[in-house]
Design an enzyme around this catalytic site. Structure first.
Site, short mmCIF file in Angstrom:
data_model
loop_
_atom_site.label_atom_id
_atom_site.label_comp_id
_atom_site.label_asym_id
_atom_site.label_seq_id
_atom_site.Cartn_x
_atom_site.Cartn_y
_atom_site.Cartn_z
N ARG A 15 4.67 -10.80 -29.69
CA ARG A 15 3.68 -11.79 -30.15
C ARG A 15 2.35 -11.07 -30.24
O ARG A 15 1.95 -10.36 -29.30
CB ARG A 15 3.60 -12.97 -29.18
CG ARG A 15 2.50 -13.94 -29.56
CD ARG A 15 2.58 -15.23 -28.80
NE ARG A 15 3.65 -16.08 -29.30
CZ ARG A 15 3.84 -17.34 -28.90
NH1 ARG A 15 3.05 -17.88 -28.01
NH2 ARG A 15 4.83 -18.05 -29.40
N LYS A 60 -6.66 0.18 -23.82
CA LYS A 60 -7.26 1.52 -23.83
C LYS A 60 -7.36 2.06 -25.25
O LYS A 60 -7.74 3.19 -25.47
CB LYS A 60 -6.38 2.50 -23.03
CG LYS A 60 -6.18 2.12 -21.57
CD LYS A 60 -5.33 3.20 -20.92
CE LYS A 60 -4.83 2.78 -19.56
NZ LYS A 60 -3.76 3.67 -19.09
N ARG A 83 6.78 -21.11 -23.41
CA ARG A 83 8.16 -21.36 -23.85
C ARG A 83 8.81 -20.17 -24.53
O ARG A 83 9.94 -19.81 -24.23
CB ARG A 83 8.20 -22.52 -24.86
CG ARG A 83 8.43 -23.86 -24.29
CD ARG A 83 7.83 -24.88 -25.22
NE ARG A 83 6.39 -24.63 -25.27
CZ ARG A 83 5.54 -25.12 -24.37
NH1 ARG A 83 5.96 -25.92 -23.44
NH2 ARG A 83 4.26 -24.82 -24.43
N THR A 84 8.11 -19.59 -25.47
CA THR A 84 8.77 -18.57 -26.29
C THR A 84 9.19 -17.39 -25.41
O THR A 84 10.34 -16.95 -25.43
CB THR A 84 7.85 -18.11 -27.44
OG1 THR A 84 7.43 -19.27 -28.15
CG2 THR A 84 8.56 -17.17 -28.38
N HIS A 104 6.33 -17.81 -37.38
CA HIS A 104 6.92 -17.91 -36.04
C HIS A 104 8.39 -18.29 -36.26
O HIS A 104 8.80 -19.42 -36.00
CB HIS A 104 6.16 -18.97 -35.24
CG HIS A 104 6.49 -19.02 -33.77
ND1 HIS A 104 7.54 -18.32 -33.20
CD2 HIS A 104 5.90 -19.70 -32.76
CE1 HIS A 104 7.56 -18.58 -31.90
NE2 HIS A 104 6.57 -19.41 -31.61
C1 NCD Z 1 3.52 -22.46 -30.91
C2 NCD Z 1 2.87 -21.13 -31.24
O1 NCD Z 1 2.67 -20.30 -30.35
O2 NCD Z 1 2.61 -20.93 -32.41
N1 NCD Z 1 4.01 -22.50 -29.60
C3 NCD Z 1 5.31 -22.17 -29.37
O3 NCD Z 1 5.70 -21.03 -29.53
N2 NCD Z 1 6.16 -23.14 -29.05
C4 NCD Z 1 2.69 -23.64 -31.24
C5 NCD Z 1 1.29 -23.72 -30.71
O4 NCD Z 1 0.83 -22.87 -29.96
O5 NCD Z 1 0.63 -24.71 -31.06
#
Ligand code: NCD
Length: 445
Positions: A106, A84, A55-56, A134
């Protein structure tokens, strides 16, 4: 681009008026998703995802494409030069040099996005740094809740499940507290909310945190911003059954999270997934739950029954859908094509302490302790100078250094001794132990 560049690493990087202004902008984008195809034309977004995501990453990419911009993407550590041995600093310097106008990152290390923001010329958005924060998921969550309830202030929100490693919980708790919502934490046993989060809730977000055991929370709600409930029964009922006994008169939303299996350490999973709770409509039959919204950042594993999906109180797919317009608003703002016209967040107060020798962050998952990022000099913000209390600038863990040295005389004192307190802040060097101080050439003749 907004000058000086703005990063979005912590939910605390945006003020409440900015967040509300982003909601208004998101409403406009949401009303006509195809109508803004020139808003960011010519700009390029880089998505660097060194941890799994659906999703993100996709909602950021969709948002950028809907704004008329382009997207470049590296999605696995294994397919980039990180495998590397390239440092995060070098990666973002290159990508933010001429390749892209904005970076969404991320990363598994806590505080990694702050490091990236320091080294990249372009704005950096934190799409999750380990178990730390997040903040853009929080924008989705708040935006969804605000649309549903018409306000955030005064809402009663229950945060449940793995509160230790769910970064979504941490950013959301900070934001809800700052908007004046009341929180009840219901952790799965063993996965309680970290002390560093509770401390920060109180210190930075003016929340008053009360601790209670299951069965003791009735009556604590009035005037309290956050209630931390200690679970005492090692099975799923400890999380929810007592709620049926009307411990809380009203619950506006339950925010459920999955067990963050990939982050569990040592013997942290003694019970196995069997015992992790599942929310089902039959648990929410009472009148008090009529207006309760069921939220989840997704991915769902088994924490919410599929029977809930058609229930009008289930919000999780809405949260995911609204991720596109709210991220469109954020991207347009950081790229300088959307003006919010409201006061920005005040910069953090407090002296910054930085030293390559001595004190290190005690969080083993902090980016300053990651071998690949050995060039990052530990940095702390001084919350109190006498005796010193410091907070890591990257992962927010607090530490009280035992010993204080004088940078010139190299003499060493207990941090609470009068001699230590007389040393000017800019001459102080902090240590955790005598061994560490001696290694750095400090000590008393
Ligand atoms: C979350 C995350 O990556 O922290 N997912 C997301 O971005 N919607 C929640 C999760 O992974 O449980």
């Amino acid at each position: 681009m907004v000058f000086p560049k703005r990063d979005f690493v912590s939910i605390d990087d945006l003020s409440n008026p900015e967040i509300l202004a982003l909601f208004t902008a998101a409403d406009e984008f949401h009303g006509d998703l195809r109508g803004f195809a020139t808003q960011c034309s010519g700009s390029i977004l880089a998505t660097l995802f060194f941890e799994a995501s659906t999703r993100t990453r996709l909602s950021f990419e969709s948002a950028m494409l809907r704004l008329g911009g382009g997207v470049i993407s590296a999605t696995e550590g294994a397919s980039t030069s990180a495998s590397k041995g390239e440092s995060l600093a070098d990666t973002v310097r290159v990508v933010g040099g001429k390749y892209a106008d904005l970076i969404v990152l991320r990363h598994r290390d806590e505080g990694a996005a702050r490091v990236a923001a320091r080294y990249a010329e372009v704005p950096v958005i934190n799409a999750g740094d380990g178990a730390h924060e997040h903040p853009t998921q929080t924008l989705c969550d708040l935006y969804t809740l605000w649309k549903e309830k018409g306000k955030l202030q005064g809402l009663e929100v229950l945060l449940a499940g793995d509160l230790k490693y769910s970064r979504t919980i941490h950013s959301l708790a900070y934001a809800l507290a700052r908007f004046g919502a009341n929180l009840v934490f219901r952790p799965f046993p063993g996965l309680e909310i970290p002390e560093s989060v509770l401390v920060r809730l109180e210190r930075d977000f003016d929340a008053s945190v009360r601790r209670a055991r299951v069965g003791e929370i009735k009556g604590l709600g009035a005037g309290k911003d956050a209630i931390y409930v200690t679970p005492h029964m090692p099975h799923q009922n400890s999380l929810f059954t007592r709620i049926d006994d009307s411990e809380l008169d009203r619950i506006d939303a339950i925010y459920m999270t999955r067990l963050q299996r990939e982050r569990l350490e040592g013997d942290e999973d003694p019970t196995g997934r069997r015992d992790y709770p599942t929310l089902a409509p039959q648990q929410f039959r009472g009148k008090r739950f009529r207006d309760t919204r069921i939220m989840h950042p997704l991915p769902r594993v088994d924490e919410i029954s599929y029977d809930f999906d058609d229930d009008p109180r289930a919000l999780y797919f809405r949260q995911a859908a609204l991720g596109v317009p709210i991220r469109m608003a954020l991207l347009a703002f950081l790229l300088g094509t959307l003006e919010l016209g409201v006061p920005a967040q005040e910069p953090e107060e407090g002296v910054v302490y930085r030293s390559a020798v001595g004190l290190r962050c005690k969080n083993p998952r902090c980016v300053t302790n990651a071998a690949a990022e050995h060039y990052v000099i530990p940095e702390f913000r001084e919350l109190r100078s006498a005796p010193p209390l410091l907070r890591c600038s990257f992962c927010d863990w607090e530490v009280e250094p035992e010993l204080t040295g004088h940078a010139q005389s190299r003499r060493l004192h207990r941090s609470n001794a009068a001699e230590a307190l007389r040393i000017l802040p800019q001459r102080r060097v902090y240590f955790e132990s005598e061994g560490q101080a001696v290694e750095a050439g400090f000590g008393n003749p």
